[in-house]
Write a protein that holds these residues in place. Structure first.
Motif, short mmCIF file in Angstrom:
data_model
loop_
_atom_site.label_atom_id
_atom_site.label_comp_id
_atom_site.label_asym_id
_atom_site.label_seq_id
_atom_site.Cartn_x
_atom_site.Cartn_y
_atom_site.Cartn_z
N UNK A 64 -64.67 -9.80 41.03
CA UNK A 64 -65.40 -10.85 40.32
C UNK A 64 -64.54 -12.10 40.18
N UNK A 65 -63.26 -11.90 39.86
CA UNK A 65 -62.34 -13.02 39.73
C UNK A 65 -62.19 -13.75 41.07
N UNK A 66 -62.10 -12.99 42.14
CA UNK A 66 -61.97 -13.58 43.48
C UNK A 66 -63.13 -14.50 43.78
N UNK A 67 -64.34 -14.02 43.53
CA UNK A 67 -65.53 -14.85 43.79
C UNK A 67 -65.56 -16.07 42.89
N UNK A 68 -64.99 -15.96 41.71
CA UNK A 68 -64.99 -17.07 40.77
C UNK A 68 -64.00 -18.17 41.15
N UNK A 69 -62.77 -17.79 41.55
CA UNK A 69 -61.71 -18.80 41.68
C UNK A 69 -61.20 -19.03 43.10
N UNK A 70 -61.54 -18.15 44.04
CA UNK A 70 -60.97 -18.24 45.39
C UNK A 70 -61.97 -18.80 46.39
N UNK A 118 -62.11 -13.92 50.48
CA UNK A 118 -61.78 -12.58 49.97
C UNK A 118 -61.26 -11.73 51.12
N UNK A 119 -60.13 -11.07 50.87
CA UNK A 119 -59.57 -10.07 51.78
C UNK A 119 -59.81 -8.71 51.13
N UNK A 120 -60.94 -8.09 51.40
CA UNK A 120 -61.33 -6.89 50.65
C UNK A 120 -60.55 -5.64 51.04
N UNK A 121 -60.13 -4.89 50.04
CA UNK A 121 -59.48 -3.61 50.28
C UNK A 121 -60.53 -2.55 50.57
N UNK A 122 -60.33 -1.80 51.64
CA UNK A 122 -61.21 -0.68 51.91
C UNK A 122 -62.62 -1.05 52.29
N UNK A 123 -62.81 -2.23 52.86
CA UNK A 123 -64.16 -2.66 53.24
C UNK A 123 -64.56 -1.95 54.53
N UNK A 124 -65.74 -1.35 54.51
CA UNK A 124 -66.32 -0.70 55.68
C UNK A 124 -67.81 -1.02 55.69
N UNK A 125 -68.47 -0.84 56.82
CA UNK A 125 -69.92 -1.05 56.83
C UNK A 125 -70.60 -0.22 55.74
N UNK A 126 -71.45 -0.87 54.97
CA UNK A 126 -72.12 -0.22 53.86
C UNK A 126 -71.50 -0.50 52.51
N UNK A 127 -70.25 -1.00 52.51
CA UNK A 127 -69.54 -1.23 51.25
C UNK A 127 -70.07 -2.43 50.48
N UNK A 128 -70.69 -3.38 51.16
CA UNK A 128 -71.16 -4.58 50.48
C UNK A 128 -72.20 -4.25 49.41
N UNK A 129 -72.88 -3.13 49.55
CA UNK A 129 -73.84 -2.71 48.52
C UNK A 129 -73.15 -2.56 47.16
N UNK A 130 -71.90 -2.05 47.17
CA UNK A 130 -71.13 -1.92 45.94
C UNK A 130 -70.60 -3.27 45.48
N UNK A 131 -70.13 -4.08 46.42
CA UNK A 131 -69.43 -5.31 46.08
C UNK A 131 -70.34 -6.48 45.75
N UNK A 132 -71.53 -6.53 46.33
CA UNK A 132 -72.39 -7.70 46.19
C UNK A 132 -72.63 -8.11 44.73
N UNK A 133 -73.00 -7.20 43.83
CA UNK A 133 -73.23 -7.62 42.44
C UNK A 133 -71.97 -8.19 41.79
N UNK A 134 -70.81 -7.67 42.15
CA UNK A 134 -69.56 -8.18 41.59
C UNK A 134 -69.31 -9.60 42.08
N UNK A 157 -69.21 -13.25 39.99
CA UNK A 157 -68.13 -14.21 40.10
C UNK A 157 -68.63 -15.60 40.45
N UNK A 158 -69.58 -15.66 41.38
CA UNK A 158 -70.17 -16.96 41.74
C UNK A 158 -70.86 -17.59 40.53
N UNK A 159 -71.55 -16.75 39.75
CA UNK A 159 -72.25 -17.26 38.56
C UNK A 159 -71.24 -17.87 37.59
N UNK A 160 -70.11 -17.19 37.40
CA UNK A 160 -69.08 -17.71 36.50
C UNK A 160 -68.51 -19.03 37.01
N UNK A 213 -70.57 -20.63 50.64
CA UNK A 213 -69.34 -21.41 50.50
C UNK A 213 -68.14 -20.52 50.26
N UNK A 214 -68.21 -19.29 50.73
CA UNK A 214 -67.19 -18.27 50.46
C UNK A 214 -67.06 -17.41 51.69
#
Length: 344
Positions: free
Chosen positions: A178-184, A187-203, A207-210, A219-220
């Protein structure tokens, strides 16, 4: 999807594969990435490559936060960027783990969330060069007024003009993503594999909302990473990648705090992650390597004959990542991935 080339670190990085990077640039790769742990640093090889290339972006994947102050990180990034002609450097930053932070760099582990937040804020102020830099942070402050201070600190502004260099953060937990999406910027995601974005997208969306100001996926940049091995014998290719998995999941961190182990657990390989760590910490490394499941390596890699790699690349193309760093020193892998991504 854009492609990057990751040349990693360790002894191999000291023999920088210039011809491979130059070929990647010719093929249309967007970026080249270096790393650091407790051996070679991430910035010096990029300065060397800047002189050997003309267009490809130069990214640190990652500079370890504890290795240098925010001011030094900004200076290093801006210096290489200027030498490269401007607009080419990407400052990828991560916190590493407490064993390296405290054992190698002699810095306190502290509160990584706030250290990253302060670090990025200070770098932004240095790049902006709007006024002498001051920052009252929870983990890092400028000027320094703490223990041992001479009491003579003076806020300073860079004597050189700098570009606003993009900053990417390497993160994996809910709070830090969330912090990454807010200030960076990326993103260089740890452990990203196909299908993982389902977990990460809300986070990321939180961050974008913040951040506000209309920030979003448009823009990211999400810069994922994948091992690539061109090999007719798929099982042999998977086997070659297992020692690194065993090292990171089993030994790259303390038994109670190993981010790579945590990621494997989150991806549904909890029993294997526990067993690998038990064996590795007991110095039974060969058994730890043997305990790495083929399925886990195959999930986060692209291995096999060119046709298999191109077929399985489609899942990465649809994964939600914007760019994919190819972790390989095989000339064939660089060519095959360019064909898969239709770079030319």
């Amino acid at each position: 999807m854009k492609l990057g080339l990751s040349i990693g670190y360790s002894r191999a990085q000291l023999d920088v594969p210039v011809a491979l990077v130059q070929r990647a640039e010719e093929l249309g790769y967007d970026s080249v990435w270096t790393a650091e742990a407790y051996g070679s640093d991430a910035v010096t090889p990029l300065a060397f490559l800047a002189a050997k290339t003309s267009r490809i972006k130069l990214g640190t994947g990652i500079m370890q936060l504890a290795a240098r102050t925010p001011a030094n990180a900004a200076m290093s990034a801006a210096t290489v960027d200027a030498m490269a002609g401007g607009g080419r450097f990407i400052a990828g930053i991560g916190v590493s783990g407490p064993q390296i932070v405290e054992g190698w760099y002699g810095q306190p582990w502290g509160r990584p969330y706030y250290r990253m937040k302060d670090y990025v804020a200070i770098m932004r102020k240095i790049f902006a060069r709007e006024e002498p830099v001051t920052h009252d942070g929870k983990e890092i402050s400028l000027p320094y007024t703490g223990e041992g201070s001479a009491g003579l600190a003076k806020p300073l502004k860079s004597i050189l003009h700098m570009n606003q260099i993009p900053i990417y953060l390497a993160t994996g937990s809910e709070s830090t993503v969330k912090l990454t999406a807010e200030i960076a910027d990326g993103w260089l995601p740890m452990g990203f594999v196909p299908g993982a974005m389902e977990e990460y997208r809300p986070w990321l969306e939180e961050g974008f909302r913040r951040a506000g100001n209309g920030k979003g996926f448009h823009s990211f940049t999400t810069q994922a990473s994948v091992h690539v091995e061109v090999e007719n014998d798929v099982k042999a290719a998977l086997q070659r990648l297992k020692p690194e998995v065993a090292l990171y999941v089993g030994g790259m961190g303390h038994k109670t705090k190993n981010f790579h182990n945590d990621i494997m657990v989150r991806r549904g390989f909890g029993d294997a992650a526990k067993r690998i760590q038990e064996l590795y910490l007991a110095k039974r490394k060969d058994e730890a390597i043997a305990a790495v499941p083929d399925e886990w390596v195959d999930l986060k890699s692209l291995v096999g004959p060119p046709a298999r790699i191109k077929e399985r690349y489609r899942a990465w193309e649809d994964s939600g990542a914007d760019s994919l760093s190819v972790r390989s020193r095989q000339p064939e892998a660089i060519e095959v991935m360019a064909q898969a991504a239709r770079l030319n």
